[in-house]
Design a protein around this motif. Sequence first.
Motif, PDB file in Angstrom:
ATOM      1  N   TYR A 173       0.833  -1.201   0.000  1.00 41.28           N
ATOM      2  CA  TYR A 173       0.000   0.000   0.000  1.00 41.28           C
ATOM      3  C   TYR A 173       0.870   1.255   0.000  1.00 41.28           C
ATOM      4  CZ  TYR A 173      -4.876  -1.501   0.510  1.00 41.28           C
ATOM      5  OH  TYR A 173      -6.129  -1.978   0.270  1.00 41.28           O
ATOM      6  N   PHE A 174       1.935   1.197   0.780  1.00 41.40           N
ATOM      7  CA  PHE A 174       2.815   2.371   0.852  1.00 41.40           C
ATOM      8  C   PHE A 174       3.448   2.658  -0.512  1.00 41.40           C
ATOM      9  CE2 PHE A 174       6.862   4.470   1.831  1.00 41.40           C
ATOM     10  CZ  PHE A 174       6.378   5.549   2.524  1.00 41.40           C
ATOM     11  N   ALA A 175       3.898   1.577  -1.178  1.00 38.36           N
ATOM     12  CA  ALA A 175       4.501   1.746  -2.508  1.00 38.36           C
ATOM     13  C   ALA A 175       3.465   2.311  -3.477  1.00 38.36           C
ATOM     14  CB  ALA A 175       5.027   0.403  -3.005  1.00 38.36           C
ATOM     15  N   LEU A 176       2.253   1.767  -3.430  1.00 39.01           N
ATOM     16  CA  LEU A 176       1.182   2.279  -4.292  1.00 39.01           C
ATOM     17  C   LEU A 176       0.902   3.755  -3.985  1.00 39.01           C
ATOM     18  CD1 LEU A 176      -1.732  -0.319  -4.528  1.00 39.01           C
ATOM     19  CD2 LEU A 176      -0.552   0.812  -6.402  1.00 39.01           C
ATOM     20  N   GLY A 177       0.885   4.064  -2.691  1.00 34.05           N
ATOM     21  CA  GLY A 177       0.618   5.435  -2.264  1.00 34.05           C
ATOM     22  C   GLY A 177       1.648   6.407  -2.807  1.00 34.05           C
ATOM     23  N   LEU A 178       2.922   5.984  -2.796  1.00 30.42           N
ATOM     24  CA  LEU A 178       3.974   6.854  -3.337  1.00 30.42           C
ATOM     25  C   LEU A 178       3.750   7.079  -4.831  1.00 30.42           C
ATOM     26  CD1 LEU A 178       7.211   5.521  -1.597  1.00 30.42           C
ATOM     27  CD2 LEU A 178       6.112   7.727  -1.244  1.00 30.42           C
ATOM     28  N   LEU A 179       3.418   5.990  -5.535  1.00 28.05           N
ATOM     29  CA  LEU A 179       3.171   6.122  -6.982  1.00 28.05           C
ATOM     30  C   LEU A 179       1.978   7.048  -7.229  1.00 28.05           C
ATOM     31  CD1 LEU A 179       3.769   2.463  -8.226  1.00 28.05           C
ATOM     32  CD2 LEU A 179       5.285   4.423  -8.444  1.00 28.05           C
ATOM     33  N   GLY A 180       0.966   6.931  -6.367  1.00 22.83           N
ATOM     34  CA  GLY A 180      -0.212   7.794  -6.508  1.00 22.83           C
ATOM     35  C   GLY A 180       0.109   9.238  -6.194  1.00 22.83           C
ATOM     36  N   LEU A 181       0.912   9.413  -5.136  1.00 23.67           N
ATOM     37  CA  LEU A 181       1.278  10.764  -4.702  1.00 23.67           C
ATOM     38  C   LEU A 181       2.046  11.505  -5.805  1.00 23.67           C
ATOM     39  CD1 LEU A 181       0.925  12.167  -1.933  1.00 23.67           C
ATOM     40  CD2 LEU A 181       3.282  11.584  -1.455  1.00 23.67           C
ATOM     41  N   PHE A 182       2.887  10.766  -6.507  1.00 24.97           N
ATOM     42  CA  PHE A 182       3.670  11.382  -7.588  1.00 24.97           C
ATOM     43  C   PHE A 182       2.928  11.301  -8.927  1.00 24.97           C
ATOM     44  CE2 PHE A 182       7.296   9.956  -4.715  1.00 24.97           C
ATOM     45  CZ  PHE A 182       7.355  11.189  -4.091  1.00 24.97           C
TER      46      PHE A 182
ATOM     47  N   LEU B 129       1.751   8.879 -10.697  1.00 24.73           N
ATOM     48  CA  LEU B 129       2.165   7.882 -11.683  1.00 24.73           C
ATOM     49  C   LEU B 129       1.066   6.840 -11.876  1.00 24.73           C
ATOM     50  CD1 LEU B 129       5.779   7.588 -10.369  1.00 24.73           C
ATOM     51  CD2 LEU B 129       5.130   8.472 -12.584  1.00 24.73           C
TER      52      LEU B 129
ATOM     53  N   LEU C 211      -5.434   6.176  -8.119  1.00 24.37           N
ATOM     54  CA  LEU C 211      -5.905   5.226  -7.097  1.00 24.37           C
ATOM     55  C   LEU C 211      -7.317   5.575  -6.650  1.00 24.37           C
ATOM     56  CD1 LEU C 211      -2.666   5.179  -4.906  1.00 24.37           C
ATOM     57  CD2 LEU C 211      -3.387   3.401  -6.483  1.00 24.37           C
ATOM     58  N   ASP C 212      -8.123   4.530  -6.434  1.00 28.35           N
ATOM     59  CA  ASP C 212      -9.477   4.723  -5.925  1.00 28.35           C
ATOM     60  C   ASP C 212      -9.440   4.503  -4.409  1.00 28.35           C
ATOM     61  OD1 ASP C 212     -12.080   4.448  -5.067  1.00 28.35           O
ATOM     62  OD2 ASP C 212     -12.753   3.376  -6.853  1.00 28.35           O
TER      63      ASP C 212
END
Lengths: 145, 142
Positions: free
Chosen positions: B99-108, B110, B113-114
């Motif tokens: 989740y954290f990795a996904l969150g970073l990708l979402g934050l930047f 890339l 995310l729903d």
Amino acid sequence: MLATTPVRDDDRLTPPIRRYLRWLVVSMSMYASLLVTSLFALRAVPAEALVLRAAFGLLPVLPLLILIWAFARYIREADEMQRQIELQAVALAAMATGIGFMVAGFLASAGVFALKGELVAILVLPTLFGTYGLAKAVVARSYAG
Amino acid sequence: MNPFIDMVRFTPNEKRYYRNSIAPTVAFLAVMAGSAMLVREYRDEWPFEVLAGLALLPVLPMVWIIKIYIDYFRDCDEWEKLIEIYGIAIGVLLVGMAYFALGLLGLFQLVVLDGTLLAYGMLPAVMLVYTLGKVVGRWRHG
């Protein structure tokens, strides 16, 4: 688990705890510096270079992997009692965090509030660490009593 | 001892747990479907508090499921308890990390995310990876 100091009744740091704390400091310093590096790098990398952007974006995950490895090693090296307390606290924190996020999901789907995807994803680990700290205090107390 | 084969050899306690879990799981699915249908149907007509209450209804069977799991856990012997906790710990750490990795990708920006889906999906994801964690626990402490 990762962000709180393992508690001992006699307040002495055993060698496994000391090793764990060393790695905690190393990984958190790495995390802070890699996060800043990643933020600056992403400004410089063009939007079309998706793979490069993803690689820079995921840089801060590396120190967290080190932290989880250090925690796993600490669990392996800890005595039976300490291991039981740590693992029970993680399990309780997992359940509380999972149910908490599920409740948030239900409420968001009913339109009570909106959830930003990246915020939800980023918040899982910190919420877990926070509830772990609380759970550990409760579990340690139950063993002390 | 094979940790994979042992996963499908059930003790009486495990059998009781799986049997007892059927009713709350069915209740969860039914309440979830009913609650989602009602909220969607009457979103604009019913007051906000009623909608929020309806949305939270599936938490009740979820609490029932957890109560049954806690009963099962209490009846486990010391080794089984350790394996169960290992499973949960590994499950939650892996899911938290993903989740954290996904969150970073979402934050930047890339990936998109729903948030609702992610919040819903966290507990089921932990439950899935927990099984993997149990295999690891059995392998390490077999």
